[in-house]
Write a protein that holds these residues in place. Sequence first.
Motif, PDB file in Angstrom:
ATOM      1  N   UNK A   1       0.844  -1.201   0.000  1.00  0.00           N
ATOM      2  CA  UNK A   1       0.000   0.000   0.000  1.00  0.00           C
ATOM      3  C   UNK A   1       0.875   1.244   0.000  1.00  0.00           C
ATOM      4  N   UNK A   2       1.933   1.250   0.811  1.00  0.00           N
ATOM      5  CA  UNK A   2       2.830   2.408   0.832  1.00  0.00           C
ATOM      6  C   UNK A   2       3.432   2.652  -0.552  1.00  0.00           C
ATOM      7  N   UNK A   3       3.722   1.595  -1.290  1.00  0.00           N
ATOM      8  CA  UNK A   3       4.279   1.784  -2.632  1.00  0.00           C
ATOM      9  C   UNK A   3       3.223   2.292  -3.607  1.00  0.00           C
ATOM     10  N   UNK A   4       1.944   1.973  -3.349  1.00  0.00           N
ATOM     11  CA  UNK A   4       0.850   2.483  -4.192  1.00  0.00           C
ATOM     12  C   UNK A   4       0.575   3.964  -3.943  1.00  0.00           C
ATOM     13  N   UNK A   5       0.775   4.419  -2.701  1.00  0.00           N
ATOM     14  CA  UNK A   5       0.376   5.793  -2.376  1.00  0.00           C
ATOM     15  C   UNK A   5       1.493   6.813  -2.622  1.00  0.00           C
TER      16      UNK A   5
ATOM     17  N   UNK B   1       8.024   9.237  -7.727  1.00  0.00           N
ATOM     18  CA  UNK B   1       8.916   8.888  -6.626  1.00  0.00           C
ATOM     19  C   UNK B   1       9.540   7.507  -6.826  1.00  0.00           C
ATOM     20  N   UNK B   2      10.713   7.353  -6.195  1.00  0.00           N
ATOM     21  CA  UNK B   2      11.391   6.065  -6.193  1.00  0.00           C
ATOM     22  C   UNK B   2      10.505   5.047  -5.471  1.00  0.00           C
ATOM     23  N   UNK B   3      10.515   3.830  -5.940  1.00  0.00           N
ATOM     24  CA  UNK B   3       9.772   2.704  -5.357  1.00  0.00           C
ATOM     25  C   UNK B   3       8.259   2.816  -5.514  1.00  0.00           C
ATOM     26  N   UNK B   4       7.772   3.719  -6.377  1.00  0.00           N
ATOM     27  CA  UNK B   4       6.332   3.750  -6.666  1.00  0.00           C
ATOM     28  C   UNK B   4       5.988   2.465  -7.407  1.00  0.00           C
TER      29      UNK B   4
ATOM     30  N   UNK C   1      -2.081   7.091 -12.285  1.00  0.00           N
ATOM     31  CA  UNK C   1      -1.199   7.442 -13.390  1.00  0.00           C
ATOM     32  C   UNK C   1      -0.757   8.894 -13.393  1.00  0.00           C
ATOM     33  N   UNK C   2      -1.590   9.782 -12.885  1.00  0.00           N
ATOM     34  CA  UNK C   2      -1.308  11.206 -12.964  1.00  0.00           C
ATOM     35  C   UNK C   2      -0.906  11.747 -11.613  1.00  0.00           C
ATOM     36  N   UNK C   3       0.088  12.614 -11.612  1.00  0.00           N
ATOM     37  CA  UNK C   3       0.408  13.284 -10.361  1.00  0.00           C
ATOM     38  C   UNK C   3      -0.483  14.513 -10.230  1.00  0.00           C
ATOM     39  N   UNK C   4      -0.489  15.135  -9.077  1.00  0.00           N
ATOM     40  CA  UNK C   4      -1.390  16.267  -8.826  1.00  0.00           C
ATOM     41  C   UNK C   4      -1.149  17.419  -9.775  1.00  0.00           C
TER      42      UNK C   4
END
Length: 80
Positions: A28-32, A37-40, A65-68
């Motif tokens: 979950x941490x890698x999803x959020x 970011x690294x390790x996304x 897929x999209x950042x803010x």
Amino acid sequence: MKLRAYLQKNNIPVADFADTLGVTRQTIYSYIKNPNEKNYTLPRRIKMTKIVNLTGGQVSYNDFFLDNETQKSEHIHEES
């Protein structure tokens, strides 16, 4: 809405959401993370569909897929 924002808004602990989704907290941490970011990690389609369903659609497929900044600029572009 990003998954991180959904969890915070609804006071859902990462561990609880991970258990419901059938993954580890680390997953979950890698999803959020932000996609830049690294390790996304991009969830597999089946997990992404489960997340969309568990959140009642408040977290959408595009949110992974999209950042803010990209979302804001696309929204501004659509309004022009």
